[in-house]
Motif scaffolding. Structure first.
Motif, short mmCIF file in Angstrom:
data_model
loop_
_atom_site.label_atom_id
_atom_site.label_comp_id
_atom_site.label_asym_id
_atom_site.label_seq_id
_atom_site.Cartn_x
_atom_site.Cartn_y
_atom_site.Cartn_z
N GLU A 284 -9.29 -3.21 -8.72
CA GLU A 284 -8.31 -2.43 -7.96
C GLU A 284 -7.17 -3.37 -7.58
OE1 GLU A 284 -9.73 -0.06 -4.75
OE2 GLU A 284 -11.56 0.53 -5.79
N ILE A 285 -6.01 -3.16 -8.19
CA ILE A 285 -4.87 -4.03 -7.92
C ILE A 285 -4.27 -3.65 -6.57
CG2 ILE A 285 -2.65 -4.86 -8.76
CD1 ILE A 285 -4.97 -5.62 -10.58
N THR A 286 -4.33 -4.59 -5.63
CA THR A 286 -3.86 -4.32 -4.27
C THR A 286 -2.36 -4.55 -4.19
OG1 THR A 286 -4.44 -6.59 -3.70
CG2 THR A 286 -6.07 -4.89 -3.19
N LEU B 284 -9.03 -1.05 -15.00
CA LEU B 284 -8.00 -1.27 -13.99
C LEU B 284 -7.81 -0.02 -13.15
CD1 LEU B 284 -6.13 -3.70 -13.50
CD2 LEU B 284 -4.48 -2.65 -15.04
N ALA B 285 -7.64 -0.22 -11.83
CA ALA B 285 -7.29 0.89 -10.94
C ALA B 285 -6.06 0.48 -10.13
CB ALA B 285 -8.43 1.21 -9.99
N VAL B 286 -5.18 1.44 -9.86
CA VAL B 286 -4.08 1.19 -8.93
C VAL B 286 -4.49 1.78 -7.58
CG1 VAL B 286 -1.74 1.87 -8.31
CG2 VAL B 286 -2.22 0.99 -10.59
N PRO C 229 -3.14 2.28 -15.68
CA PRO C 229 -4.50 2.06 -15.20
C PRO C 229 -5.48 3.10 -15.73
CG PRO C 229 -3.24 3.18 -13.52
CD PRO C 229 -2.27 2.88 -14.65
N ASP C 230 -6.77 2.79 -15.62
CA ASP C 230 -7.84 3.73 -15.98
C ASP C 230 -8.14 4.67 -14.82
OD1 ASP C 230 -8.82 2.39 -18.63
OD2 ASP C 230 -8.63 0.77 -17.17
#
Length: 235
Positions: free
Chosen positions: A115-117, A141-143, A161-162
């Motif tokens: 999870e990209i912070t 990847l998650a946003v 992202p996924d």
């Protein structure tokens, strides 16, 4: 400059491993099945995790604190139920450091979602995207906090992202707010067009749950569904 005590406090937390990972289930809303767990950190001194990570960033210990808490989550997460992925919060600098992140993730025993912070701006998305791809097909990847700010729509378009995690501020009271409903519907539409899944964060009431489901959100987490707890709680 930060008071020296903040630097010392964080150094001590890193050296003494004065924290513990907890895990919050991510639920498939149509079935109630747990499909993943988000790893979160609780500090022994009771300090707020977001403030402690921000303070670590300010005093140059951000990546170090992130790395040790991430490794602890992976170790502790070995006992989580098989078949569920593990979501880990990662800053853009750590996500872009393939060598360091690759070493930290080497012990993973299940698929991982990064999870990209949004703590730091991302100047160039291409290297970050390439870095994550190099980690292997079981790393997705998650946003995080989607819909919370302008930079976020950049995140969504550029990072591909996924998973897209709808910010808690949009979910809170969404059943009674047409503006929030419109933004959530837009994010769901974007996700469908770009082939990613949507997770609603911070679901706390039955009304919020019913509304996000009716808007097409398929995955959720929040106190209504399950509170964060130690890994042994979920085995």
């Amino acid at each position: 400059a930060l008071p020296i005590s903040a630097h010392r406090r964080i150094e001590a937390a890193i050296a003494g491993r004065a924290f513990r990972p907890v895990f919050q289930p991510i639920i498939e809303l149509s079935t109630g099945r747990t499909v993943g767990f988000e790893a979160l950190t609780r500090f022994d001194d009771g300090s707020r995790p977001d403030e402690t990570f921000a303070a670590a960033l300010d005093c140059g210990l951000g990546i170090e604190l992130e790395t040790v808490t991430l490794e602890a989550a992976l170790r502790s997460g070995h006992v989580l139920p098989a078949g569920a992925w593990l979501s880990l919060n990662v800053s853009p600098p750590l996500a872009g450091d393939t060598a360091l992140l690759g070493r930290a993730l080497a012990s993973r025993s299940r698929p991982v979602v990064l999870e990209i912070t949004e703590n730091e701006a991302i100047a160039d998305y291409a290297p970050l995207h390439a870095a994550v791809l190099r980690l292997g097909p079981d790393v997705r990847l998650a946003v995080d906090d989607a819909g919370a700010g302008v930079a976020n729509f950049n995140h969504l378009a550029e990072l591909r992202p996924d998973f897209l995690k709808i910010d808690i501020g949009l979910v809170r009271g969404v059943h009674a707010d047409l503006g929030r409903q419109a933004v959530v519907a837009g994010l769901v539409h974007f996700a469908a067009a770009s082939g990613c899944q949507v997770i609603a964060e911070g679901i706390e009431t039955d009304a919020e749950l019913a509304m996000v489901r009716s808007l097409g959100v398929t995955l959720g987490q929040g106190y209504l569904l399950a509170r964060p707890a130690g890994a042994e709680t979920w085995t």
